[in-house]
Design an enzyme around this catalytic site. Structure first.
Site, PDB file in Angstrom:
ATOM      1  N   ARG A   1      40.952 -26.396  50.159  1.00  0.00           N
ATOM      2  CA  ARG A   1      39.660 -26.641  49.863  1.00  0.00           C
ATOM      3  C   ARG A   1      39.738 -28.246  49.229  1.00  0.00           C
ATOM      4  NH1 ARG A   1      35.419 -23.346  50.222  1.00  0.00           N
ATOM      5  NH2 ARG A   1      36.126 -20.895  50.127  1.00  0.00           N
ATOM      6  N   ASP A   2      40.880 -28.917  49.646  1.00  0.00           N
ATOM      7  CA  ASP A   2      40.973 -30.223  49.247  1.00  0.00           C
ATOM      8  C   ASP A   2      40.050 -31.320  49.862  1.00  0.00           C
ATOM      9  OD1 ASP A   2      43.375 -30.011  47.402  1.00  0.00           O
ATOM     10  OD2 ASP A   2      44.644 -29.807  49.041  1.00  0.00           O
TER      11      ASP A   2
ATOM     12  N   ARG B   1      24.685   8.781  42.481  1.00  0.00           N
ATOM     13  CA  ARG B   1      24.898   7.434  41.605  1.00  0.00           C
ATOM     14  C   ARG B   1      24.158   6.234  42.183  1.00  0.00           C
ATOM     15  NH1 ARG B   1      31.261   7.885  41.181  1.00  0.00           N
ATOM     16  NH2 ARG B   1      31.307   8.690  38.994  1.00  0.00           N
TER      17      ARG B   1
ATOM     18  N   MET C   1      29.763 -11.196  49.727  1.00  0.00           N
ATOM     19  CA  MET C   1      29.819 -12.936  49.477  1.00  0.00           C
ATOM     20  C   MET C   1      28.562 -13.497  50.160  1.00  0.00           C
ATOM     21  SD  MET C   1      33.983 -13.991  50.197  1.00  0.00           S
ATOM     22  CE  MET C   1      35.154 -14.075  49.076  1.00  0.00           C
TER      23      MET C   1
ATOM     24  N   ILE D   1      32.103 -17.591  57.159  1.00  0.00           N
ATOM     25  CA  ILE D   1      31.460 -16.004  56.987  1.00  0.00           C
ATOM     26  C   ILE D   1      29.951 -16.202  56.269  1.00  0.00           C
ATOM     27  CG2 ILE D   1      33.565 -14.883  56.846  1.00  0.00           C
ATOM     28  CD1 ILE D   1      32.869 -14.378  53.882  1.00  0.00           C
ATOM     29  N   ASP D   2      29.763 -17.496  55.617  1.00  0.00           N
ATOM     30  CA  ASP D   2      28.501 -17.519  54.966  1.00  0.00           C
ATOM     31  C   ASP D   2      27.300 -17.745  55.856  1.00  0.00           C
ATOM     32  OD1 ASP D   2      30.055 -17.244  52.822  1.00  0.00           O
ATOM     33  OD2 ASP D   2      30.084 -19.344  52.172  1.00  0.00           O
TER      34      ASP D   2
HETATM   35  O1  F6P Z   1      32.488 -19.999  51.983  1.00  0.00           O
HETATM   36  C1  F6P Z   1      33.247 -18.836  52.061  1.00  0.00           C
HETATM   37  C2  F6P Z   1      33.425 -17.854  50.809  1.00  0.00           C
HETATM   38  O2  F6P Z   1      34.108 -16.817  51.205  1.00  0.00           O
HETATM   39  C3  F6P Z   1      32.281 -17.709  50.048  1.00  0.00           C
HETATM   40  O3  F6P Z   1      31.465 -16.849  50.477  1.00  0.00           O
HETATM   41  C4  F6P Z   1      32.599 -17.494  49.003  1.00  0.00           C
HETATM   42  O4  F6P Z   1      31.572 -17.962  47.768  1.00  0.00           O
HETATM   43  C5  F6P Z   1      33.857 -18.319  48.706  1.00  0.00           C
HETATM   44  O5  F6P Z   1      34.161 -18.685  49.860  1.00  0.00           O
HETATM   45  C6  F6P Z   1      35.057 -17.872  48.054  1.00  0.00           C
HETATM   46  O6  F6P Z   1      35.922 -19.001  47.802  1.00  0.00           O
HETATM   47  P1  F6P Z   1      37.481 -18.723  47.557  1.00  0.00           P
HETATM   48  O7  F6P Z   1      38.033 -17.968  48.709  1.00  0.00           O
HETATM   49  O8  F6P Z   1      37.886 -20.214  47.440  1.00  0.00           O
HETATM   50  O9  F6P Z   1      37.518 -17.916  46.218  1.00  0.00           O
END
Ligand code: F6P
Length: 373
Positions: free
Chosen positions: A73-74, A169, A176, A133-134
């Site tokens: 994520r850099d 339940r 995500m 995936i978002d």
């Molecule tokens: O952007 C993709 C994603 O999977 C999001 O859905 C989630 O909020 C985030 O990345 C999680 O990030 P990491 O894998 O850095 O915890």
């Protein structure tokens, strides 16, 4: 003349990345281009860590999850180095020049679009491909990775039904999606969740409890609540929107830092909100309740056929753009085809779920509670 192409994958991994690398690489090589990969996103570009993407490297990867190049994520302008945050953009530009790159192909989501654009502003030719995936990248119908994650989350909801039903339940399942609700809405609708909560529609726990009590009165003694990780109750949504507005208006660095701290604060509250919602619903309905957080399982494993097709379509189109010298664009999916969208039209934008989206209308019409009044 031979063209030299560099590829990197950045941000969270996503099923279909290898299919896209293969699509770009194989098509580019068939057009007599040389292709190299940079390892671990922008970090590998800074450190000049490369791998040759020859026939052997590009074979057998279509069906693999993750990314053979590794990712991080850099960000070029904010690299953590020896305890400090440094702007390393120029060093990355140097690496591109060392390799005589005609173009750097960056596979990523919203953050990667911005980072690629930073390099473009320094004179590097870039092309991006939208993955996440978002499904929240602007100006493309869809991103690769979304369909696979949608399938995984839907299957999870299917499986949660039988256990929720057996134990009478409430099961609150967190999906995500970062700040958008595409995944929760899609999986919730496909999986027949009774309640779907997404960031675009702030929710009231009382409304959710009322819907669940109504189901109990109808003899349905279980409920599935599909909640997006970014979903917010009314109060949290107000705090969130205020912080975002403050950041937009911020004129000084200090004001921007203050707004960022507030955003972090709201995000920290949000991170705990699914568990808190489960407890609240148990108290309000008297039904035993459980939380399931699907987490990274949604990003893992083999890509769906739809994601392989999409990634291959975008990857091969990318090679055609390079052949034609079309740079500074994102390769977007539009209907059956592709479109070259200029990067400034994408950077800094996020595709959220519109309130009148067909999936929301359908959810309401089949009686799904969306958490609002
Ligand atoms: O952007 C993709 C994603 O999977 C999001 O859905 C989630 O909020 C985030 O990345 C999680 O990030 P990491 O894998 O850095 O915890």
């Amino acid at each position: 003349m031979t063209k030299y192409v560099g590829i990197l994958t950045a941000g969270g991994d996503s099923p279909g990345l290898n299919a896209a690398i293969r699509g770009v690489g194989k098509a580019a090589r068939s057009m007599d281009m040389e292709v190299i990969g940079f390892l671990d996103g922008f970090r590998g570009l800074m450190q000049n860590r490369t791998v040759r993407l020859n026939d052997a490297a590009l074979s057998g990867i279509l069906t693999l999850g993750g990314t053979i190049l590794g990712t991080s994520r850099d960000k070029p302008h904010k690299m953590p180095i020896g305890g400090k945050i440094m702007d390393m953009t120029d060093m990355m530009v140097d690496t591109c020049r060392k390799h005589n790159l005609d173009v750097l192909v960056c596979l990523g989501g919203g953050g990667t679009m911005k980072n690629a654009y930073r390099l473009q502003e320094k004179g590097i030719n870039v092309i991006t491909l939208p993955k996440t995936i978002d499904n929240d990248v602007a100006m493309t119908d869809v991103t690769f990775g979304f369909d696979t994650a949608l399938g995984i989350a839907t299957e999870a909801i299917d499986r949660l039904h039988s256990t929720a039903h057996s134990h009478h339940r409430i099961i609150v399942v967190e999906v995500m999606g970062h700040n958008t609700g595409w995944l929760a809405l899609g999986a919730g609708l496909a999986g027949g969740a009774d309640v779907i909560l997404i960031p675009e529609i702030s929710y009231d726990a009382q409304v959710v409890a009322q819907a669940i009590r109504q189901r109990s009165r109808e003899g349905k003694r279980f409920s599935i609540v599909c909640v997006s990780e970014g979903a917010m109750s009314g109060d949290t949504a107000v705090a969130w929107n205020e912080a975002i507005q403050q950041k937009k208006k911020a004129e000084s660095k200090a004001e921007k830092n203050k707004a960022d701290a507030e955003i972090d604060n709201v995000e920290a509250q949000r991170a705990l909100s699914t568990q808190m919602l489960t407890q609240e619903l148990e108290e309000l309905t008297g039904l035993e309740s459980r939380t399931t957080i699907l987490g990274h399982v949604q990003r893992g494993g083999t890509p769906s056929a739809a994601d392989r097709l999409l990634a291959t379509k975008l990857g091969t189109a990318c090679a055609e753009f390079i052949r034609d010298g079309l740079y500074g664009v994102m390769v977007a999916s539009r209907g059956e085809g592709v479109e070259a969208v200029p990067l400034p039209d994408v950077v800094g934008k996020r595709k959220t779920v519109p309130p009148d989206h067909a999936w929301i209308r359908s959810a309401r019409l089949v009686g799904t509670c969306m958490g609002d009044r």
